[in-house]
Design a protein around this motif. Structure first.
Motif, PDB file in Angstrom:
ATOM      1  N   MET A  61       0.816  -1.215   0.000  1.00 55.87           N
ATOM      2  CA  MET A  61       0.000   0.000   0.000  1.00 55.87           C
ATOM      3  C   MET A  61       0.846   1.260   0.000  1.00 55.87           C
ATOM      4  O   MET A  61       0.330   2.360   0.229  1.00 55.87           O
ATOM      5  CB  MET A  61      -0.926   0.015   1.227  1.00 55.87           C
ATOM      6  CG  MET A  61      -2.188  -0.789   1.068  1.00 55.87           C
ATOM      7  SD  MET A  61      -3.362  -0.370   2.376  1.00 55.87           S
ATOM      8  CE  MET A  61      -3.645   1.385   2.056  1.00 55.87           C
ATOM      9  N   ARG A  62       2.134   1.143  -0.293  1.00 54.07           N
ATOM     10  CA  ARG A  62       3.027   2.290  -0.161  1.00 54.07           C
ATOM     11  C   ARG A  62       2.591   3.462  -1.035  1.00 54.07           C
ATOM     12  O   ARG A  62       2.606   4.617  -0.596  1.00 54.07           O
ATOM     13  CB  ARG A  62       4.454   1.884  -0.523  1.00 54.07           C
ATOM     14  CG  ARG A  62       5.465   3.005  -0.332  1.00 54.07           C
ATOM     15  CD  ARG A  62       6.889   2.521  -0.540  1.00 54.07           C
ATOM     16  NE  ARG A  62       7.078   2.010  -1.888  1.00 54.07           N
ATOM     17  CZ  ARG A  62       8.237   1.556  -2.361  1.00 54.07           C
ATOM     18  NH1 ARG A  62       9.298   1.520  -1.570  1.00 54.07           N
ATOM     19  NH2 ARG A  62       8.337   1.111  -3.602  1.00 54.07           N
ATOM     20  N   ILE A  63       2.181   3.200  -2.272  1.00 51.96           N
ATOM     21  CA  ILE A  63       1.772   4.284  -3.176  1.00 51.96           C
ATOM     22  C   ILE A  63       0.521   4.965  -2.657  1.00 51.96           C
ATOM     23  O   ILE A  63       0.441   6.202  -2.573  1.00 51.96           O
ATOM     24  CB  ILE A  63       1.549   3.753  -4.599  1.00 51.96           C
ATOM     25  CG1 ILE A  63       2.871   3.235  -5.172  1.00 51.96           C
ATOM     26  CG2 ILE A  63       0.965   4.844  -5.485  1.00 51.96           C
ATOM     27  CD1 ILE A  63       2.742   2.640  -6.562  1.00 51.96           C
ATOM     28  N   TYR A  64      -0.476   4.162  -2.272  1.00 50.68           N
ATOM     29  CA  TYR A  64      -1.715   4.732  -1.739  1.00 50.68           C
ATOM     30  C   TYR A  64      -1.450   5.515  -0.456  1.00 50.68           C
ATOM     31  O   TYR A  64      -1.977   6.609  -0.267  1.00 50.68           O
ATOM     32  CB  TYR A  64      -2.737   3.623  -1.461  1.00 50.68           C
ATOM     33  CG  TYR A  64      -3.457   3.134  -2.689  1.00 50.68           C
ATOM     34  CD1 TYR A  64      -4.533   3.833  -3.218  1.00 50.68           C
ATOM     35  CD2 TYR A  64      -3.070   1.959  -3.323  1.00 50.68           C
ATOM     36  CE1 TYR A  64      -5.207   3.371  -4.342  1.00 50.68           C
ATOM     37  CE2 TYR A  64      -3.724   1.492  -4.447  1.00 50.68           C
ATOM     38  CZ  TYR A  64      -4.798   2.203  -4.957  1.00 50.68           C
ATOM     39  OH  TYR A  64      -5.455   1.765  -6.074  1.00 50.68           O
ATOM     40  N   TRP A  65      -0.641   4.921   0.422  1.00 53.33           N
ATOM     41  CA  TRP A  65      -0.418   5.574   1.703  1.00 53.33           C
ATOM     42  C   TRP A  65       0.404   6.851   1.549  1.00 53.33           C
ATOM     43  O   TRP A  65       0.194   7.828   2.273  1.00 53.33           O
ATOM     44  CB  TRP A  65       0.265   4.626   2.689  1.00 53.33           C
ATOM     45  CG  TRP A  65       0.446   5.272   4.027  1.00 53.33           C
ATOM     46  CD1 TRP A  65       1.617   5.605   4.641  1.00 53.33           C
ATOM     47  CD2 TRP A  65      -0.594   5.726   4.895  1.00 53.33           C
ATOM     48  NE1 TRP A  65       1.376   6.230   5.833  1.00 53.33           N
ATOM     49  CE2 TRP A  65       0.014   6.312   6.012  1.00 53.33           C
ATOM     50  CE3 TRP A  65      -1.989   5.678   4.830  1.00 53.33           C
ATOM     51  CZ2 TRP A  65      -0.708   6.858   7.066  1.00 53.33           C
ATOM     52  CZ3 TRP A  65      -2.721   6.222   5.870  1.00 53.33           C
ATOM     53  CH2 TRP A  65      -2.076   6.806   6.978  1.00 53.33           C
ATOM     54  N   GLY A  66       1.324   6.873   0.599  1.00 55.30           N
ATOM     55  CA  GLY A  66       2.083   8.093   0.359  1.00 55.30           C
ATOM     56  C   GLY A  66       1.167   9.247  -0.030  1.00 55.30           C
ATOM     57  O   GLY A  66       1.316  10.373   0.466  1.00 55.30           O
ATOM     58  N   LEU A  67       0.198   8.971  -0.883  1.00 57.71           N
ATOM     59  CA  LEU A  67      -0.763  10.002  -1.282  1.00 57.71           C
ATOM     60  C   LEU A  67      -1.653  10.390  -0.104  1.00 57.71           C
ATOM     61  O   LEU A  67      -1.906  11.579   0.144  1.00 57.71           O
ATOM     62  CB  LEU A  67      -1.621   9.490  -2.448  1.00 57.71           C
ATOM     63  CG  LEU A  67      -2.665  10.465  -3.016  1.00 57.71           C
ATOM     64  CD1 LEU A  67      -1.978  11.730  -3.526  1.00 57.71           C
ATOM     65  CD2 LEU A  67      -3.458   9.786  -4.139  1.00 57.71           C
ATOM     66  N   ALA A  68      -2.120   9.403   0.632  1.00 58.88           N
ATOM     67  CA  ALA A  68      -2.992   9.669   1.776  1.00 58.88           C
ATOM     68  C   ALA A  68      -2.268  10.516   2.821  1.00 58.88           C
ATOM     69  O   ALA A  68      -2.857  11.425   3.422  1.00 58.88           O
ATOM     70  CB  ALA A  68      -3.462   8.355   2.399  1.00 58.88           C
ATOM     71  N   THR A  69      -0.983  10.231   3.039  1.00 62.74           N
ATOM     72  CA  THR A  69      -0.208  10.992   4.015  1.00 62.74           C
ATOM     73  C   THR A  69      -0.081  12.457   3.603  1.00 62.74           C
ATOM     74  O   THR A  69      -0.112  13.351   4.449  1.00 62.74           O
ATOM     75  CB  THR A  69       1.192  10.381   4.181  1.00 62.74           C
ATOM     76  OG1 THR A  69       1.065   9.022   4.614  1.00 62.74           O
ATOM     77  CG2 THR A  69       2.006  11.143   5.207  1.00 62.74           C
ATOM     78  N   ASP A  70       0.076  12.703   2.298  1.00 63.23           N
ATOM     79  CA  ASP A  70       0.142  14.092   1.812  1.00 63.23           C
ATOM     80  C   ASP A  70      -1.134  14.846   2.180  1.00 63.23           C
ATOM     81  O   ASP A  70      -1.080  16.014   2.599  1.00 63.23           O
ATOM     82  CB  ASP A  70       0.339  14.117   0.300  1.00 63.23           C
ATOM     83  CG  ASP A  70       1.740  13.681  -0.120  1.00 63.23           C
ATOM     84  OD1 ASP A  70       2.645  13.697   0.743  1.00 63.23           O
ATOM     85  OD2 ASP A  70       1.916  13.320  -1.295  1.00 63.23           O
ATOM     86  N   PHE A  71      -2.276  14.200   2.029  1.00 62.57           N
ATOM     87  CA  PHE A  71      -3.548  14.845   2.366  1.00 62.57           C
ATOM     88  C   PHE A  71      -3.649  15.112   3.866  1.00 62.57           C
ATOM     89  O   PHE A  71      -4.128  16.172   4.295  1.00 62.57           O
ATOM     90  CB  PHE A  71      -4.720  13.984   1.897  1.00 62.57           C
ATOM     91  CG  PHE A  71      -4.838  13.873   0.401  1.00 62.57           C
ATOM     92  CD1 PHE A  71      -4.661  14.985  -0.403  1.00 62.57           C
ATOM     93  CD2 PHE A  71      -5.121  12.651  -0.203  1.00 62.57           C
ATOM     94  CE1 PHE A  71      -4.767  14.890  -1.796  1.00 62.57           C
ATOM     95  CE2 PHE A  71      -5.233  12.547  -1.580  1.00 62.57           C
ATOM     96  CZ  PHE A  71      -5.051  13.662  -2.383  1.00 62.57           C
ATOM     97  N   LEU A  72      -3.198  14.147   4.675  1.00 64.43           N
ATOM     98  CA  LEU A  72      -3.212  14.345   6.123  1.00 64.43           C
ATOM     99  C   LEU A  72      -2.296  15.491   6.528  1.00 64.43           C
ATOM    100  O   LEU A  72      -2.651  16.314   7.381  1.00 64.43           O
ATOM    101  CB  LEU A  72      -2.774  13.064   6.840  1.00 64.43           C
ATOM    102  CG  LEU A  72      -3.760  11.899   6.867  1.00 64.43           C
ATOM    103  CD1 LEU A  72      -3.147  10.728   7.632  1.00 64.43           C
ATOM    104  CD2 LEU A  72      -5.090  12.293   7.492  1.00 64.43           C
ATOM    105  N   SER A  73      -1.121  15.545   5.934  1.00 57.02           N
ATOM    106  CA  SER A  73      -0.161  16.598   6.264  1.00 57.02           C
ATOM    107  C   SER A  73      -0.722  17.975   5.913  1.00 57.02           C
ATOM    108  O   SER A  73      -0.577  18.939   6.678  1.00 57.02           O
ATOM    109  CB  SER A  73       1.154  16.349   5.512  1.00 57.02           C
ATOM    110  OG  SER A  73       2.077  17.381   5.774  1.00 57.02           O
ATOM    111  N   ASP A  74      -1.380  18.070   4.767  1.00 55.21           N
ATOM    112  CA  ASP A  74      -1.957  19.349   4.366  1.00 55.21           C
ATOM    113  C   ASP A  74      -3.071  19.767   5.325  1.00 55.21           C
ATOM    114  O   ASP A  74      -3.156  20.942   5.712  1.00 55.21           O
ATOM    115  CB  ASP A  74      -2.501  19.248   2.942  1.00 55.21           C
ATOM    116  CG  ASP A  74      -3.039  20.577   2.442  1.00 55.21           C
ATOM    117  OD1 ASP A  74      -2.251  21.527   2.311  1.00 55.21           O
ATOM    118  OD2 ASP A  74      -4.260  20.666   2.201  1.00 55.21           O
ATOM    119  N   ALA A  75      -3.915  18.814   5.718  1.00 56.19           N
ATOM    120  CA  ALA A  75      -4.997  19.127   6.655  1.00 56.19           C
ATOM    121  C   ALA A  75      -4.442  19.617   7.981  1.00 56.19           C
ATOM    122  O   ALA A  75      -4.934  20.592   8.562  1.00 56.19           O
ATOM    123  CB  ALA A  75      -5.881  17.895   6.865  1.00 56.19           C
TER     124      ALA A  75
END
Length: 227
Positions: free
Chosen positions: A121-135
């Protein structure tokens, strides 16, 4: 006790009306007390005890370690009791705590996902983490701006909306990832992260109401406590 009574109890060299002498005696007594406390109190240990909970909260085992399931239950509780604790800060007078809770929960979600989701899930989680960081960044800007009276109503609501959008995008990414085949453990982690993310959305809805209440009488905030 009167100054006369105090003078009577002092040794001979201090028995006069000099305020300087009395101040010197009291200062010496204070210094002796502080020296005694410094000798028996371990300040570093005290600081460690204060900060231990926040440090421990991010010590999550790797996905293959024993105890990962119980750690997940502790870090991302998703139950009636947990929701009751969140409801305690649902009122408009709790804006700083709402923002702090949202930020700390986002940080915990980031740590849990990094530690417990599989490499697939590294690709999915990398994108998800970007959204969390921005929030998280938007929420920090919102709290700081309100505390320093730097935001108008529209600017504050724009930051709240940006944070909400980030969590929405995070959830969308994880829901896509959830459609892929995963181990039971990975599926459980994804489910818990999605559930917690939905709770954060609810919390951000309360924060919006709190912001609107804060600006109820004027476009500029009068006072927003930091705690």
């Amino acid at each position: 006790m009167s100054k006369r009574d105090l003078d009577a109890g002092l040794c001979e060299e201090y028995r006069d009306d000099s305020d300087a002498q009395l101040d010197a005696l009291l200062a010496a007594a204070d210094a002796a007390v502080l020296d005694k406390l410094a000798a028996v109190v371990d300040l570093d240990a005290g600081r460690a005890a204060v900060f231990a909970p926040s440090v421990t909260a991010e010590e999550v085992p790797a996905s293959g370690d024993e105890g990962a399931e119980s750690q997940l239950e502790w870090l991302l509780p998703f139950s009636g009791d947990s929701l009751v604790q969140w409801l305690a800060i649902s009122g408009p007078g709790y804006l700083p705590r709402q923002l702090d809770k949202a930020t700390s929960t986002i940080r915990t979600m980031t740590v849990v996902g990094r530690a417990l989701l599989p490499e697939s899930m590294r690709i999915y989680w990398g994108l998800a983490t970007d959204f969390l960081s921005d929030a998280s960044s938007q929420l920090t800007r919102l709290k700081t701006g309100l505390a320093h009276h730097e935001l108008t109503r529209d600017a504050a609501l724009a930051l709240q909306e940006a944070a909400r959008t980030g969590i929405d995008q995070f959830l969308g990414t994880l829901r896509k990832a959830a459609q892929m085949p995963h181990s039971p453990r990975a599926s459980r982690v994804i489910e818990r992260l999605i559930g917690t993310g939905e709770m954060v959305l609810t919390l951000l809805g309360w924060a919006r109401e709190s912001v609107e209440q804060l600006f109820a009488d004027t476009d500029h905030t009068r006072h927003c406590p930091t705690r």
